[in-house]
Design a protein around this motif. Sequence first.
Motif, PDB file in Angstrom:
ATOM      1  N   VAL A   9       0.800  -0.974  -0.087  1.00  0.00           N
ATOM      2  CA  VAL A   9       0.151  -0.381  -0.074  1.00  0.00           C
ATOM      3  C   VAL A   9       1.148   0.614  -0.240  1.00  0.00           C
ATOM      4  O   VAL A   9       1.934   1.419   1.001  1.00  0.00           O
ATOM      5  CB  VAL A   9      -0.958  -0.001   1.250  1.00  0.00           C
ATOM      6  N   ILE A  10       0.565   2.453  -1.073  1.00  0.00           N
ATOM      7  CA  ILE A  10       1.009   3.144  -1.140  1.00  0.00           C
ATOM      8  C   ILE A  10       0.827   3.807  -1.347  1.00  0.00           C
ATOM      9  O   ILE A  10      -0.373   3.978  -2.393  1.00  0.00           O
ATOM     10  CB  ILE A  10       2.262   3.409  -2.298  1.00  0.00           C
ATOM     11  N   ASP A  11       0.518   5.766  -0.634  1.00  0.00           N
ATOM     12  CA  ASP A  11      -0.317   6.505  -0.820  1.00  0.00           C
ATOM     13  C   ASP A  11      -0.021   7.637  -1.638  1.00  0.00           C
ATOM     14  O   ASP A  11       1.052   7.765  -1.269  1.00  0.00           O
ATOM     15  CB  ASP A  11      -0.388   6.974   0.616  1.00  0.00           C
ATOM     16  N   LEU A  12      -0.362   8.085  -2.775  1.00  0.00           N
ATOM     17  CA  LEU A  12       0.201   8.822  -3.485  1.00  0.00           C
ATOM     18  C   LEU A  12      -0.634  10.142  -3.165  1.00  0.00           C
ATOM     19  O   LEU A  12      -1.534  10.147  -3.216  1.00  0.00           O
ATOM     20  CB  LEU A  12      -0.106   8.449  -5.260  1.00  0.00           C
ATOM     21  N   ALA A  13      -0.344  11.155  -3.775  1.00  0.00           N
ATOM     22  CA  ALA A  13      -0.883  13.028  -3.906  1.00  0.00           C
ATOM     23  C   ALA A  13       0.406  13.754  -5.307  1.00  0.00           C
ATOM     24  O   ALA A  13       1.505  13.022  -5.016  1.00  0.00           O
ATOM     25  CB  ALA A  13      -0.141  13.380  -3.053  1.00  0.00           C
ATOM     26  N   THR A  14      -0.565  14.236  -5.774  1.00  0.00           N
ATOM     27  CA  THR A  14       0.448  15.186  -6.872  1.00  0.00           C
ATOM     28  C   THR A  14      -0.632  16.336  -6.601  1.00  0.00           C
ATOM     29  O   THR A  14      -1.983  16.439  -6.230  1.00  0.00           O
ATOM     30  CB  THR A  14       0.073  14.186  -7.818  1.00  0.00           C
ATOM     31  N   ASP A  18      -5.679  23.731 -12.947  1.00  0.00           N
ATOM     32  CA  ASP A  18      -7.213  23.642 -12.453  1.00  0.00           C
ATOM     33  C   ASP A  18      -7.448  23.756 -13.631  1.00  0.00           C
ATOM     34  O   ASP A  18      -6.862  24.343 -14.963  1.00  0.00           O
ATOM     35  CB  ASP A  18      -7.612  25.225 -12.014  1.00  0.00           C
ATOM     36  N   ALA A  19      -8.828  22.504 -14.433  1.00  0.00           N
ATOM     37  CA  ALA A  19      -8.827  22.906 -14.923  1.00  0.00           C
ATOM     38  C   ALA A  19     -10.194  21.415 -15.223  1.00  0.00           C
ATOM     39  O   ALA A  19     -10.783  21.307 -13.894  1.00  0.00           O
ATOM     40  CB  ALA A  19      -8.068  21.378 -16.616  1.00  0.00           C
ATOM     41  N   GLU A  62      -9.506  17.448  -2.292  1.00  0.00           N
ATOM     42  CA  GLU A  62      -9.690  18.988  -1.880  1.00  0.00           C
ATOM     43  C   GLU A  62      -8.648  19.852  -2.899  1.00  0.00           C
ATOM     44  O   GLU A  62      -7.898  19.399  -3.563  1.00  0.00           O
ATOM     45  CB  GLU A  62      -9.019  18.687  -0.454  1.00  0.00           C
ATOM     46  N   ASP A  63      -8.895  21.032  -2.846  1.00  0.00           N
ATOM     47  CA  ASP A  63      -8.253  22.039  -3.019  1.00  0.00           C
ATOM     48  C   ASP A  63      -6.855  22.269  -3.048  1.00  0.00           C
ATOM     49  O   ASP A  63      -6.435  22.162  -1.438  1.00  0.00           O
ATOM     50  CB  ASP A  63      -9.246  24.230  -3.596  1.00  0.00           C
ATOM     51  N   ALA A  64      -5.952  22.273  -3.685  1.00  0.00           N
ATOM     52  CA  ALA A  64      -4.499  22.502  -2.677  1.00  0.00           C
ATOM     53  C   ALA A  64      -4.381  23.386  -2.004  1.00  0.00           C
ATOM     54  O   ALA A  64      -4.579  24.929  -2.519  1.00  0.00           O
ATOM     55  CB  ALA A  64      -3.403  22.288  -3.890  1.00  0.00           C
ATOM     56  N   ASN A  65      -3.798  23.811  -1.065  1.00  0.00           N
ATOM     57  CA  ASN A  65      -3.241  25.384  -0.004  1.00  0.00           C
ATOM     58  C   ASN A  65      -1.859  25.177  -0.652  1.00  0.00           C
ATOM     59  O   ASN A  65      -1.169  24.000  -0.882  1.00  0.00           O
ATOM     60  CB  ASN A  65      -3.868  24.471   0.847  1.00  0.00           C
ATOM     61  N   PRO A  66      -1.578  26.374   0.181  1.00  0.00           N
ATOM     62  CA  PRO A  66       0.094  26.374   0.092  1.00  0.00           C
ATOM     63  C   PRO A  66       1.119  25.682   0.387  1.00  0.00           C
ATOM     64  O   PRO A  66       1.951  25.133  -0.063  1.00  0.00           O
ATOM     65  CB  PRO A  66       0.215  28.140   0.543  1.00  0.00           C
ATOM     66  N   ASN A  67       0.414  24.790   1.331  1.00  0.00           N
ATOM     67  CA  ASN A  67       1.035  23.493   2.165  1.00  0.00           C
ATOM     68  C   ASN A  67       1.363  22.703   1.735  1.00  0.00           C
ATOM     69  O   ASN A  67       2.367  22.120   1.846  1.00  0.00           O
ATOM     70  CB  ASN A  67       0.922  24.239   4.498  1.00  0.00           C
ATOM     71  N   ASP A  68      -0.237  22.113   1.000  1.00  0.00           N
ATOM     72  CA  ASP A  68       0.240  20.911   0.091  1.00  0.00           C
ATOM     73  C   ASP A  68       2.023  21.012  -0.790  1.00  0.00           C
ATOM     74  O   ASP A  68       1.798  20.843  -1.599  1.00  0.00           O
ATOM     75  CB  ASP A  68      -1.138  20.886  -0.203  1.00  0.00           C
TER      76      ASP A  68
END
Length: 98
Positions: A9-14, A18-19, A62-68
């Motif tokens: 199991v690998i959690d991925l995020a990228t 916006d589009a 979610e919408d990306a915030n500056p920290n993400d």
Amino acid sequence: MQVYSGKLVIDLATIVDDADENIMKNDAHEALTSEVTHELRTILGAAGYLAGSVGATLEKVEDANPNDYSMIKSYVEQSKKDVQRVYNKSNRSTYRIE
């Protein structure tokens, strides 16, 4: 001898620009090419594992915030530096002189 089987199991995020939802979803999966999944399977094989199919299903959370953005960008930049060390492991040869 026994066979152990399970899941890795690998959690991925990228982060994607916006589009339209379909375009963003496609962009999120774009880097997960067959070459990348083959490399993952090869690395696991070299570690002693038979890796079956490799795939991913990324969904908008979610919408990306500056920290993400900062965290993911920093991780990706560091990983691009570190990946050469991983790839170079296969290019090393060890010789025993007797």
